[in-house]
Enzyme design. Structure first.
Site, PDB file in Angstrom:
ATOM      1  N   LYS A 149       0.855  -1.200   0.000  1.00 32.09           N
ATOM      2  CA  LYS A 149       0.000   0.000   0.000  1.00 32.09           C
ATOM      3  C   LYS A 149       0.891   1.250   0.000  1.00 32.09           C
ATOM      4  O   LYS A 149       1.955   1.234  -0.609  1.00 32.09           O
ATOM      5  CB  LYS A 149      -0.966  -0.010   1.179  1.00 32.09           C
TER       6      LYS A 149
ATOM      7  N   SER B 147      -6.092  -9.904   6.365  1.00 27.45           N
ATOM      8  CA  SER B 147      -5.454 -10.195   7.645  1.00 27.45           C
ATOM      9  C   SER B 147      -4.737 -11.548   7.687  1.00 27.45           C
ATOM     10  O   SER B 147      -4.750 -12.241   8.705  1.00 27.45           O
ATOM     11  CB  SER B 147      -6.476 -10.076   8.792  1.00 27.45           C
TER      12      SER B 147
ATOM     13  N   GLY C   7      -7.170  -5.412   6.705  1.00 29.51           N
ATOM     14  CA  GLY C   7      -6.586  -4.472   7.653  1.00 29.51           C
ATOM     15  C   GLY C   7      -7.339  -4.375   8.968  1.00 29.51           C
ATOM     16  O   GLY C   7      -7.118  -3.461   9.760  1.00 29.51           O
TER      17      GLY C   7
ATOM     18  N   GLU D  46      -9.635  -0.922  -1.842  1.00 31.21           N
ATOM     19  CA  GLU D  46      -9.357   0.485  -1.488  1.00 31.21           C
ATOM     20  C   GLU D  46      -9.444   1.370  -2.723  1.00 31.21           C
ATOM     21  O   GLU D  46      -9.899   2.513  -2.646  1.00 31.21           O
ATOM     22  CB  GLU D  46      -7.979   0.590  -0.816  1.00 31.21           C
TER      23      GLU D  46
HETATM   24  C1  PEP Z   1      -4.587  -6.112   1.314  1.00 30.51           C
HETATM   25  O1  PEP Z   1      -4.135  -4.982   1.359  1.00 30.51           O
HETATM   26  O2  PEP Z   1      -4.846  -6.585   0.193  1.00 30.51           O
HETATM   27  C2  PEP Z   1      -4.783  -6.856   2.548  1.00 30.51           C
HETATM   28  C3  PEP Z   1      -5.307  -8.050   2.482  1.00 30.51           C
HETATM   29  O3  PEP Z   1      -4.398  -6.243   3.711  1.00 30.51           O
HETATM   30  P1  PEP Z   1      -4.224  -6.954   5.169  1.00 30.51           P
HETATM   31  O4  PEP Z   1      -3.424  -8.197   4.950  1.00 30.51           O
HETATM   32  O5  PEP Z   1      -3.504  -5.946   5.983  1.00 30.51           O
HETATM   33  O6  PEP Z   1      -5.601  -7.258   5.666  1.00 30.51           O
END
Ligand code: PEP
Length: 251
Positions: free
Chosen positions: A11, A213, A173, A97
């Site tokens: 990100k 996550s 996230g 996002e």
């Molecule tokens: C992502 O950004 O695609 C994602 C899955 O983030 P996280 O692993 O932090 O949930």
């Protein structure tokens, strides 16, 4: 046997020096790309330096987005040709996002998927339902619709080479992870959807990641599922030790 693909989506994190140090620290330790594909998905400003740093190693570099056009009056955008030119190999398209915050639509994702193929970039296409949609029992239909629209008008051969990332929005996230069984059930559904419009060969070949996550503590259970072929990982991909644990789990 589908080869697993583990992609770390950074990100909007890390400065270029930090990113270079990360690649320096992991590049000799990532497993052979014959066993697992290990990808760092970094901000545009870092890509050139990271491709150069990772050259000759098993670590691959991906972008987090791109424009569908090759060039032109699109201020602030980066084209597929520009990514290819510097040696980027993967591109994440339609991350939730980008859909939520930047107006990405199924149609723009589809245009970008076609552009990725035109320029030999591997598209990692993100799909996934919101909390509300899951509670209303709409998850399967929402995801099915996203998959069909994102992959519209691809040849069956192209579909084989797509990576689909199933990322329930409520798990990104948040620390909340789908159970491995629920994640696998959706990935099986996605494979059946692909089978219906692109045939069995494409369905058996297409790789489907789970994202939301994922961390070293739960990655083995996820990757042990029949229809989960990898992970797209945000937070847990930012540290070298957890990134290496994640890619090792894919071997
Ligand atoms: C992502 O950004 O695609 C994602 C899955 O983030 P996280 O692993 O932090 O949930």
């Amino acid at each position: 046997m589908r080869k697993k693909v583990i992609a770390g989506n950074w990100k909007m994190n890390k400065l270029v020096g930090e990113a270079e140090q990360f690649v320096e620290d992991v590049k000799e330790s990532v497993p052979s790309s014959e066993k697992v594909e290990s990808v760092v998905v970094a901000p545009f400003t870092h890509l050139h330096a990271l491709v150069e740093k990772a050259k000759g190693t098993d670590l691959k570099i991906g972008a987090q987005n791109m424009h569908a056009e090759e060039s032109g009056a699109f201020t602030g955008e980066v084209s597929p040709e520009m990514l290819k030119d510097i040696g980027v190999e993967y591109v994440v398209l339609g991350h939730s996002e980008r859909r939520e915050l930047f107006g990405e639509t199924d149609e723009s994702v589809n245009q970008k998927v076609h552009a990725a193929f035109k320029h030999n970039l591997v598209p990692i296409v993100c799909v996934g339902e919101s909390d509300e949609q899951r509670e209303n029992n709409q998850a399967e239909t929402i995801v099915e619709d996203q998959v069909k629209k994102a992959l519209k008008d691809l040849t069956n051969e192209q579909v084989q080479d797509v990576i689909i990332a199933y990322e329930p929005i409520w798990a990104i996230g948040t620390g909340k992870t789908a159970t491995a069984e629920d994640a696998n059930a959706m990935c099986t559904h996605i494979r059946n959807v692909v089978k219906a419009f692109a045939g069995d060969e494409a369905a058996q070949a297409v790789r489907i990641q789970y994202g939301g996550s994922v961390k070293p503590a739960n990655v083995d259970e996820m990757l042990g599922q029949s229809d989960i072929d990898g992970a797209l990982v945000g937070g847990a991909s930012l540290k070298t030790d957890s990134f290496l644990a994640l890619v090792e789990a894919g071997t």
